[in-house]
Design a protein around this motif. Structure first.
Motif, PDB file in Angstrom:
ATOM      1  N   GLU A   1      20.999  -7.211  47.975  1.00  0.00           N
ATOM      2  CA  GLU A   1      21.924  -7.724  46.973  1.00  0.00           C
ATOM      3  C   GLU A   1      23.223  -6.924  47.168  1.00  0.00           C
ATOM      4  OE1 GLU A   1      20.561  -8.368  42.726  1.00  0.00           O
ATOM      5  OE2 GLU A   1      18.886  -7.200  43.454  1.00  0.00           O
TER       6      GLU A   1
ATOM      7  N   ASP B   1      21.826 -11.472  49.768  1.00  0.00           N
ATOM      8  CA  ASP B   1      21.257 -12.289  48.695  1.00  0.00           C
ATOM      9  C   ASP B   1      22.314 -12.397  47.600  1.00  0.00           C
ATOM     10  OD1 ASP B   1      19.938 -13.515  46.685  1.00  0.00           O
ATOM     11  OD2 ASP B   1      18.244 -12.118  46.601  1.00  0.00           O
TER      12      ASP B   1
ATOM     13  N   LYS C   1      21.392 -19.849  41.045  1.00  0.00           N
ATOM     14  CA  LYS C   1      22.090 -19.651  39.770  1.00  0.00           C
ATOM     15  C   LYS C   1      23.358 -20.498  39.630  1.00  0.00           C
ATOM     16  CE  LYS C   1      19.464 -15.650  38.696  1.00  0.00           C
ATOM     17  NZ  LYS C   1      19.004 -14.527  39.469  1.00  0.00           N
TER      18      LYS C   1
ATOM     19  N   ASN D   1      19.658  -6.542  39.699  1.00  0.00           N
ATOM     20  CA  ASN D   1      18.290  -6.573  39.207  1.00  0.00           C
ATOM     21  C   ASN D   1      17.658  -5.201  38.978  1.00  0.00           C
ATOM     22  OD1 ASN D   1      17.464  -9.512  38.965  1.00  0.00           O
ATOM     23  ND2 ASN D   1      18.413  -9.494  40.987  1.00  0.00           N
TER      24      ASN D   1
ATOM     25  N   TYR E   1      15.973  -7.263  43.730  1.00  0.00           N
ATOM     26  CA  TYR E   1      15.007  -8.333  43.494  1.00  0.00           C
ATOM     27  C   TYR E   1      15.463  -9.563  44.259  1.00  0.00           C
ATOM     28  CZ  TYR E   1      12.268 -11.897  40.990  1.00  0.00           C
ATOM     29  OH  TYR E   1      11.434 -12.941  40.652  1.00  0.00           O
ATOM     30  N   HIS E   2      14.519 -10.160  44.968  1.00  0.00           N
ATOM     31  CA  HIS E   2      14.870 -11.362  45.730  1.00  0.00           C
ATOM     32  C   HIS E   2      13.908 -12.497  45.429  1.00  0.00           C
ATOM     33  CE1 HIS E   2      17.544  -8.703  47.937  1.00  0.00           C
ATOM     34  NE2 HIS E   2      16.531  -7.913  48.203  1.00  0.00           N
ATOM     35  N   GLY E   3      13.402 -12.556  44.196  1.00  0.00           N
ATOM     36  CA  GLY E   3      12.425 -13.580  43.864  1.00  0.00           C
ATOM     37  C   GLY E   3      11.025 -13.056  44.110  1.00  0.00           C
TER      38      GLY E   3
ATOM     39  N   VAL F   1      22.370 -14.763  45.308  1.00  0.00           N
ATOM     40  CA  VAL F   1      21.874 -15.662  44.258  1.00  0.00           C
ATOM     41  C   VAL F   1      22.593 -15.348  42.942  1.00  0.00           C
ATOM     42  CG1 VAL F   1      19.861 -16.262  42.841  1.00  0.00           C
ATOM     43  CG2 VAL F   1      19.634 -16.117  45.328  1.00  0.00           C
ATOM     44  N   MET F   2      22.803 -14.054  42.676  1.00  0.00           N
ATOM     45  CA  MET F   2      23.493 -13.677  41.444  1.00  0.00           C
ATOM     46  C   MET F   2      25.007 -13.547  41.642  1.00  0.00           C
ATOM     47  SD  MET F   2      22.756 -10.414  38.973  1.00  0.00           S
ATOM     48  CE  MET F   2      21.063 -10.827  38.567  1.00  0.00           C
TER      49      MET F   2
ATOM     50  N   SER G   1      15.091 -23.048  43.989  1.00  0.00           N
ATOM     51  CA  SER G   1      15.180 -21.777  43.257  1.00  0.00           C
ATOM     52  C   SER G   1      15.667 -20.685  44.200  1.00  0.00           C
ATOM     53  CB  SER G   1      13.814 -21.374  42.690  1.00  0.00           C
ATOM     54  OG  SER G   1      12.924 -21.046  43.744  1.00  0.00           O
ATOM     55  N   GLY G   2      16.078 -19.576  43.615  1.00  0.00           N
ATOM     56  CA  GLY G   2      16.484 -18.426  44.415  1.00  0.00           C
ATOM     57  C   GLY G   2      15.314 -17.868  45.211  1.00  0.00           C
ATOM     58  N   THR G   3      14.135 -17.892  44.602  1.00  0.00           N
ATOM     59  CA  THR G   3      12.936 -17.423  45.289  1.00  0.00           C
ATOM     60  C   THR G   3      12.725 -18.174  46.600  1.00  0.00           C
ATOM     61  OG1 THR G   3      11.823 -16.759  43.245  1.00  0.00           O
ATOM     62  CG2 THR G   3      10.403 -17.325  45.106  1.00  0.00           C
TER      63      THR G   3
HETATM   64  C1  LIG Z   1      17.592 -14.514  40.231  1.00  0.00           C
HETATM   65  C2  LIG Z   1      17.545 -13.952  41.580  1.00  0.00           C
HETATM   66  C3  LIG Z   1      16.635 -14.409  42.547  1.00  0.00           C
HETATM   67  C4  LIG Z   1      15.533 -15.390  42.227  1.00  0.00           C
HETATM   68  O1  LIG Z   1      16.018 -16.631  41.855  1.00  0.00           O
HETATM   69  P1  LIG Z   1      15.047 -17.626  41.031  1.00  0.00           P
HETATM   70  O2  LIG Z   1      15.840 -18.864  40.907  1.00  0.00           O
HETATM   71  O3  LIG Z   1      14.733 -16.930  39.750  1.00  0.00           O
HETATM   72  O4  LIG Z   1      13.815 -17.800  41.866  1.00  0.00           O
HETATM   73  C5  LIG Z   1      16.742 -13.929  43.836  1.00  0.00           C
HETATM   74  N1  LIG Z   1      17.690 -13.014  44.156  1.00  0.00           N
HETATM   75  C6  LIG Z   1      18.560 -12.552  43.259  1.00  0.00           C
HETATM   76  C7  LIG Z   1      19.605 -11.562  43.686  1.00  0.00           C
HETATM   77  C8  LIG Z   1      18.517 -12.985  41.934  1.00  0.00           C
HETATM   78  O5  LIG Z   1      19.373 -12.475  41.042  1.00  0.00           O
END
Ligand SMILES: *Cc1c(COP(=O)(O)O)cnc(C)c1O
Length: 437
Positions: free
Chosen positions: A212, A245, A273, A217, A150-152, A247-248, A122-124
């Motif tokens: 980010e 980060d 993601k 977020n 947001y970073h999880g 993730v998105m 997961s991103g978390t």
């Molecule tokens: C969604 C998100 C996370 C967390 O990812 P999960 O898979 O939900 O744990 C972390 N950082 C960013 C920038 C995100 O958008």
């Protein structure tokens, strides 16, 4: 609170009642409960391309895309084939499978600063591990994060800013002891002065800055000109690790993420993601010098029973290969169509005399119900969330499924059509007229 709607909602309501008896709030992630938009949650039963259907057979144009992963749309045939093919050979072994290096190769060739990558689920987990690694590498304790990013849900990242600039974060959730956030500095986004101040105050103590590079977020909030460059220069000077980060934003705002779009290289990158193609995946990576501190090569421990899961790797590979092979077609088209959508809806708002502003980077965007501009959490939080809730519900009644929160970015994907966009603009016109009434 049941909303007044002409949509059928009986089945979703029945399913929610059942789920809520067993699962807190009936959901496995809070925003799905639609709490901040005063609506009843939808139960989705299928998706195809840019559309989803709920349990009452209502059809919606979907601008969530599972919160980002589904850039190729729902039930994309190539991705499904890859998952089915992998599943036929068994779903998990807890041992290495060839597909892990396949996905690693795709990720590393898209993100040239990364020499090594570790997959998690997961991103978390990705951000939590990257921070542990930054601390292991620098042998420092403090971390800097920004309000609204947001970073999880790791303990040390669930913080609110205290009062004043460069103050210690205070826990943003029950169950997080103050001691767990005492090394987290929560600073305003898009403010280099605050970062300079923090590095001055905690000289040689800050392990990393996590950001980010395009915030998704707090709604979509891009970095101001020179902000990311500034973070790069300060962290380099202070020998602190810069973590993007992504993730998105990875494979979303450009194939090579925000670092390709803005041409700024961090020390560590976190992902999730899109790289999982709709299955649970996260990743963190950077130079071999830093990554070789990770176990079993080095002293930083991190592990996962299902890490590198073959179905997730297959879905990720199928997604990234398509994006890679079609990137010169996909990304410009996403940008153009998203621009038309965002401006069309903004123009409809203006015509109806409704004050909103919008932020967009490629296919990530938000309409904020505030005159704006929105450039940090302070300005984002001035949004009229009641008004957003009414807009959200009206759009849902017109067959458009937006993120159920003012503070979540919406996404357009490769399967959205010009017709989807036109229908959405028409729906917005009707929604704004109803808002004014
Ligand atoms: C969604 C998100 C996370 C967390 O990812 P999960 O898979 O939900 O744990 C972390 N950082 C960013 C920038 C995100 O958008």
């Amino acid at each position: 609170m049941p909303s007044i709607t002409s949509r059928k909602t009986e089945q979703s309501r029945r399913l929610q009642e059942r789920a809520a008896r067993m699962i807190p709030g009936g959901v496995n992630s809070p925003v799905r409960a639609f709490g901040s938009v005063g609506a009843e949650p939808l139960f989705i039963v299928r998706g195809k391309g840019s559309h989803v259907w709920d349990a009452d057979e209502n059809e919606y144009i979907d601008y969530i895309g599972s919160w980002g992963p589904l850039i190729l749309g729902h039930a994309e045939p190539g991705v499904l084939d890859a998952i089915l093919g992998a599943a036929c050979n068994g779903t998990s072994f807890g041992a290495s499978t060839p597909s892990e290096a396949d996905l690693a190769e795709l990720v590393l060739s898209a993100f040239p600063h990364m020499q090594k990558v570790r997959f998690v689920s997961s991103g978390t987990e990705a951000t939590m591990s990257a921070i542990r690694l930054a601390r292991a590498y620098t042998k420092r304790k403090f971390i800097v994060k920004f309000e609204g990013c947001y970073h999880g849900h790791a303990d040390c990242l669930l913080v609110k800013a205290g009062s004043g600039v460069a103050t210690l974060g205070i826990p943003g959730s029950a169950g997080v002891p103050e001691e767990f956030t005492q090394f987290t500095l929560a600073l305003p986004f898009n403010n280099l002065g605050a970062v300079e101040h923090a590095f001055h105050k905690f000289k040689h103590e800050i392990a990393c800055v996590i950001v980010e590079p395009v915030v998704g977020n707090m709604g979509c909030v891009p970095a101001a000109d020179d902000y990311l460059v500034g973070l790069r220069l300060i962290t380099e000077r202070e020998r602190s690790v810069l973590i993007f980060d992504e993730v998105m934003t990875g494979f979303r705002v450009a194939y090579g993420g925000a670092q390709e779009l803005y041409n700024i290289l961090p020390d560590l990158t976190t992902m999730g993601k899109i790289i999982g193609g709709g299955l649970p995946v996260g990743a963190y990576g950077g130079s071999s010098e830093i990554m070789d501190l990770v176990a079993p090569l080095g002293p930083m421990y991190q592990a996962g029973t299902l890490s590198g899961n073959p179905l997730a790797m297959a879905a990720g590979c199928a997604t990234l290969k398509q994006l890679r092979d079609r990137k010169s077609e996909i990304y410009p088209r996403l940008d153009k169509l998203s621009g038309e959508l965002v401006h069309g809806v903004a123009a409809a708002a203006q015509e109806a005399g409704i004050r909103l502003c919008h932020n967009r980077v490629g296919s990530m965007f938000t309409w904020f119900f505030t005159p704006g501009p929105v450039r940090d959490w302070d300005s984002a939080s001035k949004s009229n969330t009641d008004m957003f809730g009414r807009f959200f519900r009206a759009m849902l009644d017109h067959g458009v499924y937006l993120p159920p929160s003012q503070y979540e970015a919406a996404f357009l994907g490769a399967t959205h059509t010009a017709e989807d966009v036109q229908k959405t603009i028409t729906a917005a016109k009707e929604a704004f007229a109803a808002l004014r009434a």
